[in-house]
Design a protein around this motif. Structure first.
Motif, PDB file in Angstrom:
ATOM      1  N   ALA A 220      -3.177   4.183 -14.960  1.00  0.00           N
ATOM      2  CA  ALA A 220      -3.624   3.192 -13.974  1.00  0.00           C
ATOM      3  C   ALA A 220      -4.160   1.984 -14.751  1.00  0.00           C
ATOM      4  O   ALA A 220      -4.506   2.108 -15.938  1.00  0.00           O
ATOM      5  CB  ALA A 220      -4.697   3.789 -13.066  1.00  0.00           C
ATOM      6  N   PRO A 221      -4.175   0.803 -14.114  1.00  0.00           N
ATOM      7  CA  PRO A 221      -3.988   0.544 -12.681  1.00  0.00           C
ATOM      8  C   PRO A 221      -2.521   0.404 -12.288  1.00  0.00           C
ATOM      9  O   PRO A 221      -1.654   0.185 -13.140  1.00  0.00           O
ATOM     10  CB  PRO A 221      -4.725  -0.779 -12.479  1.00  0.00           C
ATOM     11  CG  PRO A 221      -4.576  -1.483 -13.784  1.00  0.00           C
ATOM     12  CD  PRO A 221      -4.620  -0.413 -14.842  1.00  0.00           C
ATOM     13  N   TYR A 229      -6.208  -3.497  -4.639  1.00  0.00           N
ATOM     14  CA  TYR A 229      -7.432  -2.725  -4.597  1.00  0.00           C
ATOM     15  C   TYR A 229      -8.587  -3.577  -4.099  1.00  0.00           C
ATOM     16  O   TYR A 229      -8.530  -4.803  -4.114  1.00  0.00           O
ATOM     17  CB  TYR A 229      -7.759  -2.168  -5.987  1.00  0.00           C
ATOM     18  CG  TYR A 229      -6.763  -1.149  -6.489  1.00  0.00           C
ATOM     19  CD1 TYR A 229      -6.475  -0.007  -5.758  1.00  0.00           C
ATOM     20  CD2 TYR A 229      -6.122  -1.332  -7.714  1.00  0.00           C
ATOM     21  CE1 TYR A 229      -5.583   0.941  -6.225  1.00  0.00           C
ATOM     22  CE2 TYR A 229      -5.224  -0.389  -8.194  1.00  0.00           C
ATOM     23  CZ  TYR A 229      -4.951   0.740  -7.444  1.00  0.00           C
ATOM     24  OH  TYR A 229      -4.066   1.677  -7.905  1.00  0.00           O
ATOM     25  N   SER A 234     -11.724  -0.404  -9.108  1.00  0.00           N
ATOM     26  CA  SER A 234     -10.439   0.202  -8.762  1.00  0.00           C
ATOM     27  C   SER A 234      -9.290  -0.314  -9.621  1.00  0.00           C
ATOM     28  O   SER A 234      -8.174   0.201  -9.532  1.00  0.00           O
ATOM     29  CB  SER A 234     -10.135  -0.024  -7.276  1.00  0.00           C
ATOM     30  OG  SER A 234     -11.062   0.658  -6.460  1.00  0.00           O
ATOM     31  N   ALA A 254     -12.967   4.319 -12.411  1.00  0.00           N
ATOM     32  CA  ALA A 254     -11.941   4.516 -11.387  1.00  0.00           C
ATOM     33  C   ALA A 254     -12.542   5.064 -10.094  1.00  0.00           C
ATOM     34  O   ALA A 254     -13.389   5.953 -10.116  1.00  0.00           O
ATOM     35  CB  ALA A 254     -10.863   5.463 -11.906  1.00  0.00           C
ATOM     36  N   GLU A 258      -8.045   4.440  -6.371  1.00  0.00           N
ATOM     37  CA  GLU A 258      -7.194   4.351  -7.552  1.00  0.00           C
ATOM     38  C   GLU A 258      -6.764   5.743  -7.998  1.00  0.00           C
ATOM     39  O   GLU A 258      -5.595   5.967  -8.347  1.00  0.00           O
ATOM     40  CB  GLU A 258      -7.931   3.645  -8.692  1.00  0.00           C
ATOM     41  CG  GLU A 258      -7.073   3.431  -9.925  1.00  0.00           C
ATOM     42  CD  GLU A 258      -7.805   2.704 -11.045  1.00  0.00           C
ATOM     43  OE1 GLU A 258      -7.125   2.025 -11.825  1.00  0.00           O
ATOM     44  OE2 GLU A 258      -9.043   2.835 -11.140  1.00  0.00           O
ATOM     45  N   ASP A 261      -3.813   7.210  -6.352  1.00  0.00           N
ATOM     46  CA  ASP A 261      -2.488   6.738  -6.761  1.00  0.00           C
ATOM     47  C   ASP A 261      -1.970   7.418  -8.021  1.00  0.00           C
ATOM     48  O   ASP A 261      -0.797   7.289  -8.367  1.00  0.00           O
ATOM     49  CB  ASP A 261      -2.510   5.221  -6.991  1.00  0.00           C
ATOM     50  CG  ASP A 261      -2.653   4.441  -5.693  1.00  0.00           C
ATOM     51  OD1 ASP A 261      -2.065   4.884  -4.677  1.00  0.00           O
ATOM     52  OD2 ASP A 261      -3.339   3.412  -5.686  1.00  0.00           O
TER      53      ASP A 261
END
Length: 364
Positions: A220-221, A229, A234, A254, A258, A261
């Motif tokens: 991530a992201p 976000y 996030s 996080a 997030e 996902d």
């Protein structure tokens, strides 16, 4: 009175040197010293001079007895909770062929330093006033330059010392999310990056980076999510560093949205997790489903003692305890080091047995 202060100060100095890592005891000891000092001053001013010497003699005898009792009590506490102090006697020569990870005590913030052979990276830097701790650990690890400086998101408790790091150490690449901030800290950081000429990369999901004999996988992201976000947390870079069969998951701050996902990625599991957002349980952060998927053997809580947020939260600590996950926390243990040889993971101290939340520690 002079002997009184000497005895107290001597006792305080001994324990501030020998036991400085246990902040709970030090805090209590400081309160005791302050109370007894005030009491002695008042007593000395209120009694008759004829009785001063006798009272002083009796008081000093009681103080010496109390000091020894306190000394014995603290020693027993530390003997029962004693940790391996090899972290403070670390030798880089011993671990030339292994990966060394240091979760630096930067108070209410994050800073992780990883050394793999001749390669080094830092993930977040803590607040600017914690930079001395970061420098000290860089010296301890024998690190003079960084392949990567990963700044998970632009909050001050994660990038506060980044300007200093860039000015003091050659940095090859800065990894940071494509997410800015209007803070002065962020502005100074960007100025330092511009002046140094260091390369900036905005990593996204499924990006990978070579790191010596290890690999950095970015989970991530994810920029193409619908509606993006809601806040900077996030946009945290979540990355997994793998060295042979050993791995560590670094989660920044996080949030639940997030984490939602990335939770179904097959490679989200890891031996070690640096818990998101200082062990918070808010907004789905460190939720049970996510931690089940990671399935770690070890968990790191990076937070400050007596912080204003109650970190780590009770729900997070309960999960770790109920699932027999070995936990380490910087607020009670200071800087945490571990060595990964590609198969085995060895920590430089025993895991923490105190699963109290930040709020519960405040009440003790």
């Amino acid at each position: 009175m002079a002997l009184f202060y000497f005895t107290l100060n001597q006792t305080y100095c001994i324990y501030s040197i020998e036991y400085k890592e246990d902040k709970t005891i030090m805090k209590s000891l400081m309160k005791i010293v302050a109370f007894l000092s005030i009491f002695a001053i008042l007593a000395d001013g209120c009694i008759g001079r004829n009785n001063v010497e006798n009272i002083k003699k009796s008081a000093n005898e009681n103080i010496e007895a109390t000091t020894e009792s306190l000394k014995d009590s603290i020693t027993r506490i530390f003997d029962s909770e004693k940790t391996d102090e090899s972290a403070s006697e670390f030798s880089t020569e011993t671990y030339k062929n292994e990966m060394v990870i240091s979760f630096v005590d930067v108070g209410q913030g994050d800073c992780t330093i990883i050394k793999c052979g001749d390669n080094a990276m830092m993930v977040d830097t803590g607040m600017y006033y914690e930079y001395d701790n970061v420098q000290e650990e860089m010296r301890n690890l024998g690190i003079r330059s960084l392949d990567y400086l990963v700044l998970t998101h632009p909050d001050a408790d994660h990038i506060g010392s980044a300007e200093d790091v860039i000015e003091d150490y050659p940095v090859d690449t800065v990894l940071m999310p494509d997410c800015d901030s209007d803070s002065k800290t962020y502005s100074r950081l960007m100025t330092a990056i511009d002046e140094s000429g260091v390369k900036i990369v905005h990593p996204a999901t499924e990006d990978t980076f070579a790191f010596g004999d290890a690999v950095i996988d970015v989970l991530a992201p994810k920029y193409d999510v619908e509606g993006a976000y809601s806040d900077t947390n996030s946009f945290s870079i979540v990355c997994k560093v793998t060295y042979e069969i050993n791995s560590v998951l670094l989660t920044g701050d996080a949030t639940g949205e997030e984490i939602g996902d990335i939770i179904d990625y097959e490679n989200v599991s890891a031996d070690i997790i640096k818990l998101a957002h200082h062990g918070s349980a808010n907004d789905g952060c460190n939720n049970y489903y996510f931690l089940d998927k990671v399935n770690p053997d070890y968990a790191i809580v990076s937070c400050g003692y007596d912080n204003n947020y109650g970190h780590p939260h009770r729900e997070t600590m309960s999960y770790l305890k109920d699932n027999d996950i070995k936990m380490f926390r910087t607020d009670l243990q200071g800087t945490i080091r571990c060595v990964l040889d590609g198969r085995l993971i060895t920590f430089g101290r025993e895991n923490c047995k105190d699963f109290a939340s930040g709020e519960e520690l405040e009440c003790e």
